[in-house]
Design a protein around this motif. Sequence first.
Motif, PDB file in Angstrom:
ATOM      1  N   ILE A 138      17.214 -13.966   9.281  1.00 51.96           N
ATOM      2  CA  ILE A 138      18.020 -14.637  10.203  1.00 51.96           C
ATOM      3  C   ILE A 138      18.042 -14.136  11.363  1.00 51.96           C
ATOM      4  O   ILE A 138      18.046 -12.910  11.604  1.00 51.96           O
ATOM      5  N   PHE A 139      17.742 -14.920  12.394  1.00 49.55           N
ATOM      6  CA  PHE A 139      17.808 -14.632  13.725  1.00 49.55           C
ATOM      7  C   PHE A 139      17.808 -15.736  14.499  1.00 49.55           C
ATOM      8  O   PHE A 139      17.915 -16.637  14.270  1.00 49.55           O
ATOM      9  N   THR A 140      18.260 -15.280  15.923  1.00 47.73           N
ATOM     10  CA  THR A 140      18.449 -16.237  17.104  1.00 47.73           C
ATOM     11  C   THR A 140      17.689 -15.944  18.262  1.00 47.73           C
ATOM     12  O   THR A 140      17.265 -14.892  18.493  1.00 47.73           O
ATOM     13  N   VAL A 141      17.164 -17.128  18.603  1.00 47.70           N
ATOM     14  CA  VAL A 141      16.385 -17.203  19.990  1.00 47.70           C
ATOM     15  C   VAL A 141      16.748 -18.040  21.039  1.00 47.70           C
ATOM     16  O   VAL A 141      17.305 -18.916  20.833  1.00 47.70           O
ATOM     17  N   GLU A 142      16.750 -17.225  22.064  1.00 46.68           N
ATOM     18  CA  GLU A 142      17.321 -17.862  23.600  1.00 46.68           C
ATOM     19  C   GLU A 142      16.486 -17.477  24.799  1.00 46.68           C
ATOM     20  O   GLU A 142      16.027 -16.422  24.853  1.00 46.68           O
ATOM     21  N   GLU A 143      15.841 -18.691  25.244  1.00 43.50           N
ATOM     22  CA  GLU A 143      14.901 -18.444  26.468  1.00 43.50           C
ATOM     23  C   GLU A 143      13.828 -17.556  25.728  1.00 43.50           C
ATOM     24  O   GLU A 143      13.384 -16.504  26.487  1.00 43.50           O
ATOM     25  N   GLU A 144      13.138 -17.827  24.932  1.00 44.71           N
ATOM     26  CA  GLU A 144      12.211 -17.063  24.086  1.00 44.71           C
ATOM     27  C   GLU A 144      12.345 -15.808  23.831  1.00 44.71           C
ATOM     28  O   GLU A 144      11.167 -15.092  23.622  1.00 44.71           O
ATOM     29  N   ARG A 145      13.457 -15.344  23.965  1.00 45.46           N
ATOM     30  CA  ARG A 145      13.829 -13.913  23.360  1.00 45.46           C
ATOM     31  C   ARG A 145      14.867 -13.672  22.310  1.00 45.46           C
ATOM     32  O   ARG A 145      15.644 -14.567  22.260  1.00 45.46           O
ATOM     33  N   LEU A 146      14.626 -12.680  21.473  1.00 50.94           N
ATOM     34  CA  LEU A 146      15.460 -12.452  20.404  1.00 50.94           C
ATOM     35  C   LEU A 146      16.854 -11.982  20.678  1.00 50.94           C
ATOM     36  O   LEU A 146      16.892 -11.140  21.474  1.00 50.94           O
ATOM     37  N   LYS A 147      17.743 -12.908  20.341  1.00 52.41           N
ATOM     38  CA  LYS A 147      19.104 -12.509  20.758  1.00 52.41           C
ATOM     39  C   LYS A 147      19.920 -11.564  19.612  1.00 52.41           C
ATOM     40  O   LYS A 147      20.931 -10.939  19.950  1.00 52.41           O
ATOM     41  N   PHE A 148      19.598 -11.868  18.055  1.00 48.56           N
ATOM     42  CA  PHE A 148      20.185 -11.355  17.121  1.00 48.56           C
ATOM     43  C   PHE A 148      19.083 -11.479  15.923  1.00 48.56           C
ATOM     44  O   PHE A 148      18.517 -12.561  15.885  1.00 48.56           O
ATOM     45  N   CYS A 149      19.214 -10.355  14.946  1.00 45.98           N
ATOM     46  CA  CYS A 149      18.468 -10.571  13.874  1.00 45.98           C
ATOM     47  C   CYS A 149      19.044  -9.542  12.765  1.00 45.98           C
ATOM     48  O   CYS A 149      19.770  -8.779  13.202  1.00 45.98           O
ATOM     49  N   ASN A 150      18.999 -10.043  11.278  1.00 44.74           N
ATOM     50  CA  ASN A 150      19.682  -9.200  10.293  1.00 44.74           C
ATOM     51  C   ASN A 150      18.656  -7.895  10.170  1.00 44.74           C
ATOM     52  O   ASN A 150      17.706  -7.965  10.497  1.00 44.74           O
ATOM     53  N   LYS A 151      19.079  -7.404   9.022  1.00 45.61           N
ATOM     54  CA  LYS A 151      18.415  -6.320   8.630  1.00 45.61           C
ATOM     55  C   LYS A 151      16.900  -6.738   8.111  1.00 45.61           C
ATOM     56  O   LYS A 151      15.982  -5.898   8.112  1.00 45.61           O
ATOM     57  N   ALA A 152      17.028  -7.503   7.262  1.00 46.40           N
ATOM     58  CA  ALA A 152      15.768  -8.250   6.659  1.00 46.40           C
ATOM     59  C   ALA A 152      14.726  -8.563   7.639  1.00 46.40           C
ATOM     60  O   ALA A 152      13.599  -8.090   7.322  1.00 46.40           O
ATOM     61  N   PHE A 153      15.005  -9.062   8.660  1.00 48.96           N
ATOM     62  CA  PHE A 153      13.992  -9.303   9.828  1.00 48.96           C
ATOM     63  C   PHE A 153      13.621  -7.971  10.466  1.00 48.96           C
ATOM     64  O   PHE A 153      12.428  -7.716  10.651  1.00 48.96           O
ATOM     65  N   GLY A 154      14.634  -7.009  10.559  1.00 49.16           N
ATOM     66  CA  GLY A 154      14.217  -5.628  11.048  1.00 49.16           C
ATOM     67  C   GLY A 154      13.378  -4.748  10.213  1.00 49.16           C
ATOM     68  O   GLY A 154      12.314  -4.181  10.523  1.00 49.16           O
ATOM     69  N   SER A 155      13.632  -5.098   8.879  1.00 46.87           N
ATOM     70  CA  SER A 155      12.768  -4.277   7.991  1.00 46.87           C
ATOM     71  C   SER A 155      11.372  -4.720   7.793  1.00 46.87           C
ATOM     72  O   SER A 155      10.354  -3.983   7.333  1.00 46.87           O
ATOM     73  N   LEU A 156      11.266  -6.183   8.199  1.00 51.29           N
ATOM     74  CA  LEU A 156       9.993  -6.530   8.004  1.00 51.29           C
ATOM     75  C   LEU A 156       8.948  -6.085   9.172  1.00 51.29           C
ATOM     76  O   LEU A 156       7.905  -5.812   8.990  1.00 51.29           O
ATOM     77  N   VAL A 157       9.297  -5.720  10.187  1.00 52.00           N
ATOM     78  CA  VAL A 157       8.681  -5.286  11.244  1.00 52.00           C
ATOM     79  C   VAL A 157       9.103  -3.797  11.648  1.00 52.00           C
ATOM     80  O   VAL A 157       8.566  -3.164  12.469  1.00 52.00           O
ATOM     81  N   ASN A 158       9.852  -3.195  10.661  1.00 48.52           N
ATOM     82  CA  ASN A 158      10.002  -1.838  10.678  1.00 48.52           C
ATOM     83  C   ASN A 158      10.407  -1.380  12.239  1.00 48.52           C
ATOM     84  O   ASN A 158      10.372  -0.241  12.720  1.00 48.52           O
ATOM     85  N   GLU A 159      11.617  -2.085  12.520  1.00 45.64           N
ATOM     86  CA  GLU A 159      12.238  -1.611  13.527  1.00 45.64           C
ATOM     87  C   GLU A 159      13.981  -2.265  13.310  1.00 45.64           C
ATOM     88  O   GLU A 159      14.206  -2.863  12.368  1.00 45.64           O
ATOM     89  N   SER A 160      14.844  -1.189  14.031  1.00 44.45           N
ATOM     90  CA  SER A 160      16.243  -1.597  13.979  1.00 44.45           C
ATOM     91  C   SER A 160      16.688  -3.038  14.478  1.00 44.45           C
ATOM     92  O   SER A 160      16.126  -3.233  15.651  1.00 44.45           O
ATOM     93  N   PRO A 161      17.572  -3.498  13.909  1.00 41.81           N
ATOM     94  CA  PRO A 161      17.943  -5.051  14.666  1.00 41.81           C
ATOM     95  C   PRO A 161      18.314  -4.812  16.322  1.00 41.81           C
ATOM     96  O   PRO A 161      18.294  -5.443  17.071  1.00 41.81           O
ATOM     97  N   ASP A 162      19.111  -3.542  16.481  1.00 39.74           N
ATOM     98  CA  ASP A 162      19.573  -3.341  17.860  1.00 39.74           C
ATOM     99  C   ASP A 162      18.332  -3.272  18.625  1.00 39.74           C
ATOM    100  O   ASP A 162      18.586  -3.542  19.840  1.00 39.74           O
TER     101      ASP A 162
END
Length: 691
Positions: free
Chosen positions: A386-410
């Motif tokens: 789950i994530f949101t995109v605004e003007e081609e940039r990531l505005k928010f993402c959940n832990k599952a998305f962060g875990s997929l790329v080995n980064e924290s959502p913040d």
Amino acid sequence: MKTRMWRKQWAPAILALGLLMIVGVWSIVNYTANEKSRDLRAWETLLGVVAESRAQSLNQWIDTQYGVVRELAENASLRFYLSQLAAAPDAQTVDSQAAQFGYLRNLLETTAEKNGFSLAGQKTKVQANIASASDSGIVIVDASGKTIVGTSGFHADDALKATLLRAVETGKPALQDLYENTAGEVVLGFAIPVFSVQSNEPGQRPIAAIAGVKRARDELFPLLLRKGTLTSADETLLVRREGDFVAFISPLADGTAPLRKQLSLSAGNQVEVEAMTKPGSFSMNLDYAGREVLTVSRSFRQTPWILVQKIDAVEALKESRDHQRFLMITLTFAILVIAAGLVAAWWHGASVKERSVSEVLRNKSRELADQSALLLSVMDGTPDLIFTVEEERLKFCNKAFGSLVNESPDALRGKTLSSIVGPSAAHRIDTLVVESRKTSQTVSRMLDLDIGCVVSHNYFSAVPIPTAYGSGLVLCLARDMTVEQDAQTKRQALMKQLVGVLTCIVDSHDPFCTEHSMRTALVAGAIARELGLGDSAAEALDMAAKLANVGKIFVPRELLTKREILSPEEQKIMQSHVQHSVAVLNAIEFEGPVINIIAQKSEHLDGSGYPAGLKESDLLLESRILAVANAFVAMVSARAYRAGVPLEQTLDKLLSETGTKYDRHVVAALFHVAENRPEWIKWSAPSANAS
């Protein structure tokens, strides 16, 4: 600062109060308008009743006059004398003619005095040698318009003679409409044709005509002056159309004599013009005198007149307007009192509200924080991305998305998708995001994403989220469907294996039909592509072609290999393989109408097929394709006991049976396909494996 605070506190209250005043005034105006409309409907009903009464009186009076004249026209003696005069006007003796004329004159005089067609009784008798003229009377003319006899002092003028001749010509009653005679008197006449007593056959020409004439001011116009329950300002008048004008044919309230006033039909703001153009209508407009009046109108059965019943609008609506004015003042005052009360109540409650607002805001802030934490926990707890995109940039993402790329959502917020998931995956995601933003609709699609050296099959959805500043925020949801897709692939592979096993069983049971199922599927697939059949329909057709003969395993082997012609009983057993195929395959869940295609493969367009005798409108396109492919393969393929029918001969045979057995479009598609399939010619060679 205080001025800003004052504006923030009072601006909504002032706006609400103003809105309340506007709604209140609108309600008052609307209510008074409804009251006015109700009063107008009441006057429409009252004027309609009076107009109907007076129109009925006039219709009855006109019918009565016609009745008097008609009774004379149908008098046996009068018709007899007139018939004699018409047959031989010069053959009778002077004494006989004098007696007849005397009888007719006495009959007319008596009828005229009795029914008001003579004014002799109202006049003072003068010396016998002085001729007197009369505006009312009864007269008889012959077919040429010559006067035969009439009442004393009455002479038919040219206008009346023309009406009498019209009655003779048409054989129907004729009205001499209101007109001014030579003496300046407004009169009208009622003409009736007189027929011979010798014959009553249809189409008989009248021998004469009789007319009764009356002054309009004696009986007709007084009918318009009867007062009902209306005010003193009401008026009833008669109008008629004369070319492009409305003529007033009755006396007017301003003293204008009848037939002395006209109005142009183009004067659209006149009630008399509206009455003429729209008889039976109700309106409020100006009359001939320039007064605003309420008006209804009525037409007549036997005359071209329009009755106009009107009343002065000022006098009629005086009480209604006074009542509306009273309501307007009273209700406006009530709204002002209510508004003052609301202002006082708001003023009192403003201070109390200010104290409670801060406490409410604190509570709302705590509730919002709790809800945000709960929502974040739900999103972080799901394995979906789950994530949101605004003007081609990531505005928010959940832990599952962060875990997929080995980064924290913040740490990911504000970065581009390309820098997070790589250019290839970012391009696929951006395509859906742009489409969702342009269409303002949710876009869903299966995407293969290669993120972090892991390839996954995802059901991806892009949902546009409207914002106050319109920056194109899009919510993206992705669910990993790799396991489900693998399971689907395995199920499809298992189904194909099952189909292959069943096909081998059928081929081994019927050695003469080796490879028949696979060839039928090959031909059916080629025809389906030629006809542009969809992928799902083509896949169902392929499955049906391979399994169409499964039911033959229930047919005795010796019957399948028999070289002689089958008996009727053996043919029924052979045809039963269709029902056996359907019964066996019903236990398997297919994607698409596979069972129905197999059940209809031996049906014909003309209903001569089996097992159900279906006709053209009942057959699926897939079953029509399978029928042609099955017949083609059966004829062109070689058997142990015969060589295959040549390709051209097979196509000609199928073409000859189009329209009765096979679909013409399907056979035409087979022709196009067969031209590019030279390998099918080899099927005609005898099979070395068949026993």
